[in-house]
Enzyme design. Structure first.
Site, mmCIF file in Angstrom:
data_model
loop_
_atom_site.group_PDB
_atom_site.id
_atom_site.type_symbol
_atom_site.label_atom_id
_atom_site.label_comp_id
_atom_site.label_asym_id
_atom_site.label_seq_id
_atom_site.Cartn_x
_atom_site.Cartn_y
_atom_site.Cartn_z
ATOM 1 N N HIS A 113 8.207 -18.112 24.379
ATOM 2 C CA HIS A 113 7.286 -18.163 23.245
ATOM 3 C C HIS A 113 7.362 -16.895 22.409
ATOM 4 C CE1 HIS A 113 3.334 -17.715 21.271
ATOM 5 N NE2 HIS A 113 3.485 -19.001 21.046
ATOM 6 N N CYS A 145 2.259 -12.063 -14.317
ATOM 7 C CA CYS A 145 2.374 -10.742 -13.688
ATOM 8 C C CYS A 145 1.294 -10.507 -12.647
ATOM 9 C CB CYS A 145 2.397 -9.636 -14.731
ATOM 10 S SG CYS A 145 0.868 -9.511 -15.670
HETATM 11 C C1 PEP Z 1 -4.015 -9.671 -13.380
HETATM 12 O O1 PEP Z 1 -5.214 -9.684 -13.641
HETATM 13 O O2 PEP Z 1 -3.421 -10.638 -12.866
HETATM 14 C C2 PEP Z 1 -3.216 -8.469 -13.641
HETATM 15 C C3 PEP Z 1 -1.921 -8.477 -13.428
HETATM 16 O O3 PEP Z 1 -3.879 -7.348 -14.034
HETATM 17 P P1 PEP Z 1 -4.666 -6.399 -13.009
HETATM 18 O O4 PEP Z 1 -4.327 -6.841 -11.634
HETATM 19 O O5 PEP Z 1 -4.212 -5.023 -13.310
HETATM 20 O O6 PEP Z 1 -6.081 -6.644 -13.389
#
Ligand code: PEP
Ligand code: MG
Length: 743
Positions: free
Chosen positions: A320, A699
């Site tokens: 396991h 992002c």
């Molecule tokens: C988000 O809000 O997805 C972003 C990339 O900006 P932060 O995380 O800096 O607020």
């Protein structure tokens, strides 16, 4: 065995009562192995077992096979909802609603004598990918015995000597199964009185190293094409190639105290703990741990997951611990008790190997590639290159349609991302630059300024730093897009909270403690995540946007000139919810940029875009797109705002939601496709209606999560952007999405 397993699995009485009786019987008989007990001993044990069942269950052990069968079938269905299954599903993103199935098959008895046995084998080595049958078996045993690792099995090659005709047949079948599935197989088999039975076969779990080797070999063998090969490696598994290995010099100086089986590659160094619960608890406290166990079982999964490495006393390469650690990509050395003098005492929390004693909390280092166990801390270094990785990633890049960018705030991270194949920077969070030691003072001066002139004076001090930062990024990235997101956090984050710091900083700023207190009080927000941040700062203080624009444009001009290249700055305005708000900030940016570019007397293009982080921005994306040349979905905030969960606090209660299966996965890690995803899809569509060439990316953290990447591909985004170490994962996930769902 049937009574014991039925009581454990079906009635959930556990096995320990039975184990104790077996141990007592072995002691009475002066034997070591279960198989050394004779028929009369077993008859006696059966009586005792039935008695235990009666006592614990309050009824006789069922004798009707139908009742037994239905009980067993129900237990399998029930297992879908046990805690381990829930952990496993969460880890592998398997929806609860899928449910499970039950196979009923005839029993073959591997424990019916010395011409019987059972084993597990892989058609290729699941640790390295080497094209060579690998497996283990035990004579006169059942599957449980191999998996539990209580007896140490023999390598499959030995079967060649013990039962040559069975071995030959097995080799022939293994070859046929691999050819049929055109993938490495993980097979379980039983031999009953010299007859071979195949119990199951499935595509074998493997290390990343093995996955790459096998994918490349199968292409070279003409078994699969490149696209199929790309689908054969789990994106998340690439992580394991990026994991630390022991530093060669440190390793030379390290003392080997013992050796076990090299079950799952990589190196681990941490403090010894003896239970999965302790591993989880110590990990919570920020400690790095190595979990040391006699053997592991599925109950230990959570603890194994948070351990740097796993060391077991018992068990072979298919035990396991070995199989699970390999799947997790966690370093594992197992069966160290097989060839060393080992004593483990759970109660006293000590473990000794060849006389060397480790107490709980002592450092140990283990090497899952060699099986070596070291005393103390051995330094680790970042992973070295895998010979197959470039070739494999070349295939991935050939088929993917999404671009992959990195989130990076400094030249070092940009370089890291670039080394991992990032084609641009999708998010540079400029506030991280303001926080640096040498410039936070100027930032604070700006915040306490009560007139525009003073604020501008403070910003003037920050400008050269910012410009230098941006030049560094452009130097690394050249003409590849670098998306610079303007200042985002609430201003109070830059101010001190402790009284002694307030006093000191007031002195530095040349203002009274009372005035600084007033500023801090005035900036206090009940919900700063929904407060004075993002573009709202630039609406209140346009001079911030002016300064940032000067820094970006001057940096781009300087590096373009120096390198003789054409940089096109991407300026990104955060937290927009209304087109007029965006236009207001954009006008400031455009006026400043155009003046600088005209003064420089050169041609330079630049783009101004926005983040889509607020549901209102998504809902009005057609309007927003009139002013934005690109959208980047900030799905961290978009998730927060859509769910109405604070991204900082939701962890406190989300566990209850998982327990009650209201939500199955963390929406901050895996994009909520039904809700947040709908906003993304809609905004992308609306945006492109207004501006067909609108650039579209993501992002938020989801940009490096394979299933979220697949979603981004499906809804037609141009790129995903994620942290540098996740870039290879995103590249592969994007390729798999393109192959599965071409657009
Ligand atoms: C988000 O809000 O997805 C972003 C990339 O900006 P932060 O995380 O800096 O607020
Ligand atoms: Mg955000």
């Amino acid at each position: 065995r049937f009574i014991q397993m039925y009581s454990d699995v079906v009635m959930e009485l556990g096995k320990s009562f039975f184990e104790e009786r077996i141990d007592a019987m072995k002691e009475r008989k002066g034997v070591k192995q279960d198989v050394e007990l004779d028929a009369n001993d077993l008859k006696e044990l059966v009586k005792e077992f039935k008695q235990i069942y009666l006592e614990k269950q309050g009824e006789e052990f069922p004798q009707d096979p139908k009742e037994q069968l239905i009980g067993a079938v129900k237990a399998v269905f029930r297992s879908w909802d046990n805690p381990r299954a829930n952990v496993y599903r969460k880890m592998n993103e398997i929806p609860y609603e899928w449910g499970t199935a039950v196979n009923v098959q005839q029993m073959a008895f591997g424990n019916s004598g010395m011409r019987s046995g059972t084993g597990v084998a892989f058609t290729r080595n699941p640790a390295t990918g080497e094209k060579k049958l690998m497996g283990e078996y035990l004579i006169n045993a059942q599957g449980e015995d191999v998996v539990a690792g209580i007896r140490t099995p023999s390598p499959i090659s030995k079967l060649h000597e013990e039962m040559p005709e069975v071995y030959d047949q097995f080799v022939e079948i293994a070859g046929r199964l691999e050819a049929y599935y055109s993938d490495m197989q993980d097979m379980e088999f039983t031999i009953e009185d010299g007859h071979l039975f195949m119990l199951q076969t499935r595509n074998g779990k493997r290390t990343a190293q093995a996955a790459l080797q096998i994918a490349c070999d199968l292409v070279d063998e003409g078994v699969i094409d490149e696209k199929t090969a790309v689908l054969r490696v789990e994106p998340k598994q690439l992580d394991t190639l990026l994991h630390p290995q022991f530093d060669a010099a440190a390793l030379k100086a390290a003392e080997v105290v013992g050796k076990g089986l090299a079950a799952s590659p990589g190196s681990a160094c941490g403090k010894v703990v003896f239970s999965a619960e302790d591993a989880a608890e110590w990990n919570e406290r920020g400690e790095k741990v190595v979990l040391v166990r006699l053997e592991t079982s599925p109950e230990d999964i959570v603890g194994m997951q948070v351990s740097q490495g796993i060391l077991t006393v018992r068990g072979g390469m298919t035990s396991h611990a070995a199989v699970v650690a390999r799947g997790m990509g966690t370093c594992c050395v197992c069966g160290c008790g097989n060839s060393n003098d080992v004593v483990i005492d759970y109660a006293a929390k000590t473990f000794s190997i060849n006389g060397k004693v480790f107490k709980e909390g002592d450092f140990i280092s283990i090497d899952g590639t060699t099986g070596n166990i070291y005393e103390g801390q051995v330094a680790t270094v970042a992973a070295t290159e895998n010979a197959n990785l470039n070739r494999f990633m070349g295939w991935a890049d050939k088929y993917r349609q999404l671009q992959v960018f990195a989130n990076a705030d400094n030249p070092h991270d940009a370089q890291q991302g670039s080394d991992f194949g990032a084609e641009g920077i999708g998010l540079c969070r400029t506030e991280h630059m303001f926080f640096a030691e040498d410039r936070i003072k100027a930032m604070r001066e700006m915040i306490v300024a009560d007139n525009t002139a003073d604020r501008e004076k403070a910003l003037e001090k920050i400008l050269p730093y910012q410009q230098g930062d941006f030049e560094g990024l452009y130097e690394v990235m050249g003409e590849r897009p670098v998306t610079i997101r303007y200042l985002d956090p609430p201003l109070h984050e830059f101010l001190p909270t402790k009284e002694e710091d307030i006093k000191e900083i007031a002195g530095e700023l040349g203002i009274t403690v009372e005035k600084l207190h007033n500023v801090i009080d005035s900036l206090h927000e009940f919900n700063p995540m929904m407060g004075h941040r993002g573009c709202r700062l630039a609406v209140s203080y346009p001079e911030i946007a002016v300064m940032q624009t000067r820094a970006v444009i001057n940096a781009a001009l300087n590096v373009s000139k120096k390198k003789g290249i054409k940089i096109v700055p991407h300026i990104m305005i955060p937290l927009v919810g209304e087109v007029k708000e965006l236009k207001f900030v954009k006008d400031v940016v455009v006026k400043t940029a155009d003046e600088i570019i005209a003064a420089a007397g050169v041609e330079m293009k630049y783009e101004v875009g926005t983040m889509i982080e607020i549901p209102r921005a998504a809902l009005t994306a057609d309007e927003i797109a009139k002013e934005a040349e690109f959208f980047s979905f900030g799905t961290n905030d978009l998730t927060q705002m859509t769910f109405g969960f604070s991204r900082d606090d939701a962890g406190k209660f989300l566990d209850y939601y998982y327990e009650n299966k209201i939500y199955e996965l963390d929406p901050f890690a895996h994009l909520d496709q039904n809700g947040v995803g709908k906003l993304v899809e809609m905004a992308a569509k609306l945006g492109r209606q207004t501006r067909p060439d609108l650039g579209l990316g993501i992002c938020g953290e989801h940009g490096g999560d394979p299933t979220s990447v697949e979603f981004c591909h499906k809804v037609g985004l141009d790129y995903v952007s994620c942290s540098p170490f996740r870039v290879p994962i995103a590249r592969l996930a994007a390729a798999q999405a393109a192959i599965k769902f071409p657009r």
